[in-house]
Scaffold this motif. Structure first.
Motif, PDB file in Angstrom:
ATOM      1  N   MET A  53       0.830  -1.196   0.000  1.00  0.00           N
ATOM      2  CA  MET A  53       0.000   0.000   0.000  1.00  0.00           C
ATOM      3  C   MET A  53       0.867   1.249   0.000  1.00  0.00           C
ATOM      4  O   MET A  53       0.548   2.243  -0.658  1.00  0.00           O
ATOM      5  CB  MET A  53      -0.950   0.008   1.202  1.00  0.00           C
ATOM      6  CG  MET A  53      -1.887   1.209   1.195  1.00  0.00           C
ATOM      7  SD  MET A  53      -2.804   1.456  -0.364  1.00  0.00           S
ATOM      8  CE  MET A  53      -3.802  -0.010  -0.417  1.00  0.00           C
ATOM      9  N   LEU A  54       1.980   1.234   0.720  1.00  0.00           N
ATOM     10  CA  LEU A  54       2.888   2.383   0.701  1.00  0.00           C
ATOM     11  C   LEU A  54       3.412   2.624  -0.711  1.00  0.00           C
ATOM     12  O   LEU A  54       3.530   3.770  -1.151  1.00  0.00           O
ATOM     13  CB  LEU A  54       4.052   2.179   1.666  1.00  0.00           C
ATOM     14  CG  LEU A  54       3.740   2.403   3.145  1.00  0.00           C
ATOM     15  CD1 LEU A  54       4.957   2.070   3.994  1.00  0.00           C
ATOM     16  CD2 LEU A  54       3.280   3.826   3.398  1.00  0.00           C
ATOM     17  N   VAL A  65       8.954   5.855  -2.042  1.00  0.00           N
ATOM     18  CA  VAL A  65       8.481   5.233  -0.812  1.00  0.00           C
ATOM     19  C   VAL A  65       9.267   5.791   0.377  1.00  0.00           C
ATOM     20  O   VAL A  65       8.701   6.045   1.444  1.00  0.00           O
ATOM     21  CB  VAL A  65       8.587   3.691  -0.868  1.00  0.00           C
ATOM     22  CG1 VAL A  65       8.274   3.065   0.472  1.00  0.00           C
ATOM     23  CG2 VAL A  65       7.658   3.135  -1.936  1.00  0.00           C
ATOM     24  N   ASN A  66      10.575   6.010   0.184  1.00  0.00           N
ATOM     25  CA  ASN A  66      11.378   6.574   1.275  1.00  0.00           C
ATOM     26  C   ASN A  66      10.870   7.931   1.698  1.00  0.00           C
ATOM     27  O   ASN A  66      10.799   8.236   2.888  1.00  0.00           O
ATOM     28  CB  ASN A  66      12.851   6.676   0.873  1.00  0.00           C
ATOM     29  CG  ASN A  66      13.533   5.340   0.863  1.00  0.00           C
ATOM     30  OD1 ASN A  66      13.076   4.388   1.486  1.00  0.00           O
ATOM     31  ND2 ASN A  66      14.626   5.245   0.137  1.00  0.00           N
ATOM     32  N   THR A  67      10.537   8.770   0.734  1.00  0.00           N
ATOM     33  CA  THR A  67      10.010  10.091   1.065  1.00  0.00           C
ATOM     34  C   THR A  67       8.699   9.969   1.819  1.00  0.00           C
ATOM     35  O   THR A  67       8.485  10.651   2.814  1.00  0.00           O
ATOM     36  CB  THR A  67       9.818  10.937  -0.207  1.00  0.00           C
ATOM     37  OG1 THR A  67      11.089  11.154  -0.800  1.00  0.00           O
ATOM     38  CG2 THR A  67       9.172  12.275   0.095  1.00  0.00           C
ATOM     39  N   LEU A  68       7.836   9.088   1.359  1.00  0.00           N
ATOM     40  CA  LEU A  68       6.548   8.900   2.019  1.00  0.00           C
ATOM     41  C   LEU A  68       6.726   8.321   3.412  1.00  0.00           C
ATOM     42  O   LEU A  68       6.165   8.825   4.383  1.00  0.00           O
ATOM     43  CB  LEU A  68       5.667   7.977   1.175  1.00  0.00           C
ATOM     44  CG  LEU A  68       4.245   7.762   1.661  1.00  0.00           C
ATOM     45  CD1 LEU A  68       3.475   9.070   1.695  1.00  0.00           C
ATOM     46  CD2 LEU A  68       3.547   6.777   0.749  1.00  0.00           C
ATOM     47  N   TRP A  72      12.055  11.995   4.309  1.00  0.00           N
ATOM     48  CA  TRP A  72      13.241  12.639   3.760  1.00  0.00           C
ATOM     49  C   TRP A  72      14.001  11.643   2.907  1.00  0.00           C
ATOM     50  O   TRP A  72      14.288  10.542   3.344  1.00  0.00           O
ATOM     51  CB  TRP A  72      14.154  13.143   4.870  1.00  0.00           C
ATOM     52  CG  TRP A  72      15.231  14.017   4.307  1.00  0.00           C
ATOM     53  CD1 TRP A  72      16.495  13.641   4.005  1.00  0.00           C
ATOM     54  CD2 TRP A  72      15.129  15.379   3.964  1.00  0.00           C
ATOM     55  NE1 TRP A  72      17.184  14.692   3.481  1.00  0.00           N
ATOM     56  CE2 TRP A  72      16.376  15.786   3.453  1.00  0.00           C
ATOM     57  CE3 TRP A  72      14.102  16.304   4.022  1.00  0.00           C
ATOM     58  CZ2 TRP A  72      16.619  17.075   3.013  1.00  0.00           C
ATOM     59  CZ3 TRP A  72      14.345  17.589   3.595  1.00  0.00           C
ATOM     60  CH2 TRP A  72      15.596  17.958   3.101  1.00  0.00           C
ATOM     61  N   ASP A  73      14.312  12.027   1.705  1.00  0.00           N
ATOM     62  CA  ASP A  73      15.093  11.172   0.817  1.00  0.00           C
ATOM     63  C   ASP A  73      15.879  12.086  -0.110  1.00  0.00           C
ATOM     64  O   ASP A  73      15.330  12.675  -1.019  1.00  0.00           O
ATOM     65  CB  ASP A  73      14.171  10.256   0.010  1.00  0.00           C
ATOM     66  CG  ASP A  73      14.935   9.316  -0.903  1.00  0.00           C
ATOM     67  OD1 ASP A  73      16.174   9.378  -0.942  1.00  0.00           O
ATOM     68  OD2 ASP A  73      14.279   8.530  -1.587  1.00  0.00           O
ATOM     69  N   THR A  74      17.163  12.197   0.135  1.00  0.00           N
ATOM     70  CA  THR A  74      17.984  13.123  -0.640  1.00  0.00           C
ATOM     71  C   THR A  74      18.195  12.642  -2.065  1.00  0.00           C
ATOM     72  O   THR A  74      18.641  13.405  -2.900  1.00  0.00           O
ATOM     73  CB  THR A  74      19.361  13.325   0.021  1.00  0.00           C
ATOM     74  OG1 THR A  74      19.999  12.050   0.155  1.00  0.00           O
ATOM     75  CG2 THR A  74      19.219  13.961   1.382  1.00  0.00           C
ATOM     76  N   THR A  75      17.854  11.391  -2.365  1.00  0.00           N
ATOM     77  CA  THR A  75      18.031  10.888  -3.724  1.00  0.00           C
ATOM     78  C   THR A  75      16.730  10.917  -4.513  1.00  0.00           C
ATOM     79  O   THR A  75      16.718  10.575  -5.681  1.00  0.00           O
ATOM     80  CB  THR A  75      18.563   9.439  -3.713  1.00  0.00           C
ATOM     81  OG1 THR A  75      17.579   8.595  -3.088  1.00  0.00           O
ATOM     82  CG2 THR A  75      19.868   9.343  -2.965  1.00  0.00           C
ATOM     83  N   ALA A  76      15.649  11.308  -3.885  1.00  0.00           N
ATOM     84  CA  ALA A  76      14.352  11.285  -4.555  1.00  0.00           C
ATOM     85  C   ALA A  76      14.270  12.355  -5.630  1.00  0.00           C
ATOM     86  O   ALA A  76      14.779  13.449  -5.472  1.00  0.00           O
ATOM     87  CB  ALA A  76      13.222  11.502  -3.544  1.00  0.00           C
ATOM     88  N   THR A  77      13.635  12.001  -6.717  1.00  0.00           N
ATOM     89  CA  THR A  77      13.320  12.964  -7.761  1.00  0.00           C
ATOM     90  C   THR A  77      11.809  13.048  -7.826  1.00  0.00           C
ATOM     91  O   THR A  77      11.190  12.582  -8.774  1.00  0.00           O
ATOM     92  CB  THR A  77      13.902  12.530  -9.117  1.00  0.00           C
ATOM     93  OG1 THR A  77      13.413  11.210  -9.412  1.00  0.00           O
ATOM     94  CG2 THR A  77      15.416  12.498  -9.095  1.00  0.00           C
ATOM     95  N   ASP A  78      11.242  13.595  -6.778  1.00  0.00           N
ATOM     96  CA  ASP A  78       9.794  13.641  -6.647  1.00  0.00           C
ATOM     97  C   ASP A  78       9.170  14.541  -7.706  1.00  0.00           C
ATOM     98  O   ASP A  78       9.559  15.678  -7.882  1.00  0.00           O
ATOM     99  CB  ASP A  78       9.397  14.154  -5.265  1.00  0.00           C
ATOM    100  CG  ASP A  78       9.844  13.213  -4.171  1.00  0.00           C
ATOM    101  OD1 ASP A  78      10.160  12.059  -4.481  1.00  0.00           O
ATOM    102  OD2 ASP A  78       9.874  13.639  -3.010  1.00  0.00           O
ATOM    103  N   THR A  79       8.214  13.984  -8.403  1.00  0.00           N
ATOM    104  CA  THR A  79       7.483  14.744  -9.393  1.00  0.00           C
ATOM    105  C   THR A  79       6.005  14.641  -9.071  1.00  0.00           C
ATOM    106  O   THR A  79       5.547  13.639  -8.534  1.00  0.00           O
ATOM    107  CB  THR A  79       7.724  14.205 -10.810  1.00  0.00           C
ATOM    108  OG1 THR A  79       7.342  12.825 -10.840  1.00  0.00           O
ATOM    109  CG2 THR A  79       9.170  14.338 -11.221  1.00  0.00           C
ATOM    110  N   VAL A  80       5.290  15.672  -9.397  1.00  0.00           N
ATOM    111  CA  VAL A  80       3.858  15.687  -9.161  1.00  0.00           C
ATOM    112  C   VAL A  80       3.166  15.069 -10.365  1.00  0.00           C
ATOM    113  O   VAL A  80       3.428  15.451 -11.501  1.00  0.00           O
ATOM    114  CB  VAL A  80       3.361  17.136  -8.952  1.00  0.00           C
ATOM    115  CG1 VAL A  80       1.857  17.171  -8.784  1.00  0.00           C
ATOM    116  CG2 VAL A  80       4.050  17.755  -7.759  1.00  0.00           C
TER     117      VAL A  80
END
Length: 117
Positions: A53-54, A65-68, A72-80
């Motif tokens: 589910m995560l 998933v780490n950000t969620l 905090w996840d310094t390697t994440a490339t979070d996009t909307v």
């Protein structure tokens, strides 16, 4: 550089990300295949979350998933994800395997025809 993790609970992060993406609890529920009540329970930290589910939540919210999970996840490339992208994900998840294959073929053909080299 070391960063402190945000102090938000998982539920608060889910709520903040949902709102930032312009999603209602109903829309998030539909996109993840659960009830609106389940989303409300997650956001108030009254219900747990399975790893699967995560992953689905992270996909729909456009984060890792780490950000969620960790906030905090310094390697994440979070996009909307746009509403159309969310709708496509929802459609894909509601199809049977044969229809998913057809969707992938059509999407691949469209993508190939719109590429600019």
């Amino acid at each position: 550089m070391q960063h402190d993790k945000p102090s938000l609970t998982l539920g608060a992060r889910i709520r903040a990300l949902r709102r930032a993406r312009g999603l209602t609890q109903d829309r998030l529920a539909n996109s993840t295949g659960v009830s609106r009540s389940a989303v409300a329970q997650w956001e108030s930290d009254r219900a747990g979350h399975s790893t699967g589910m995560l992953r689905r939540l992270a996909d729909v919210l456009g984060v890792s998933v780490n950000t969620l999970n960790d906030g905090w996840d310094t390697t994440a490339t979070d996009t909307v994800l746009t509403p159309h992208e969310l709708a496509l994900i929802h459609l894909y998840r509601t199809c049977n395997e044969e229809d998913r294959a057809v969707l992938m073929q059509v999407a691949s053909k469209i993508a190939a025809s719109t590429r600019i080299d």
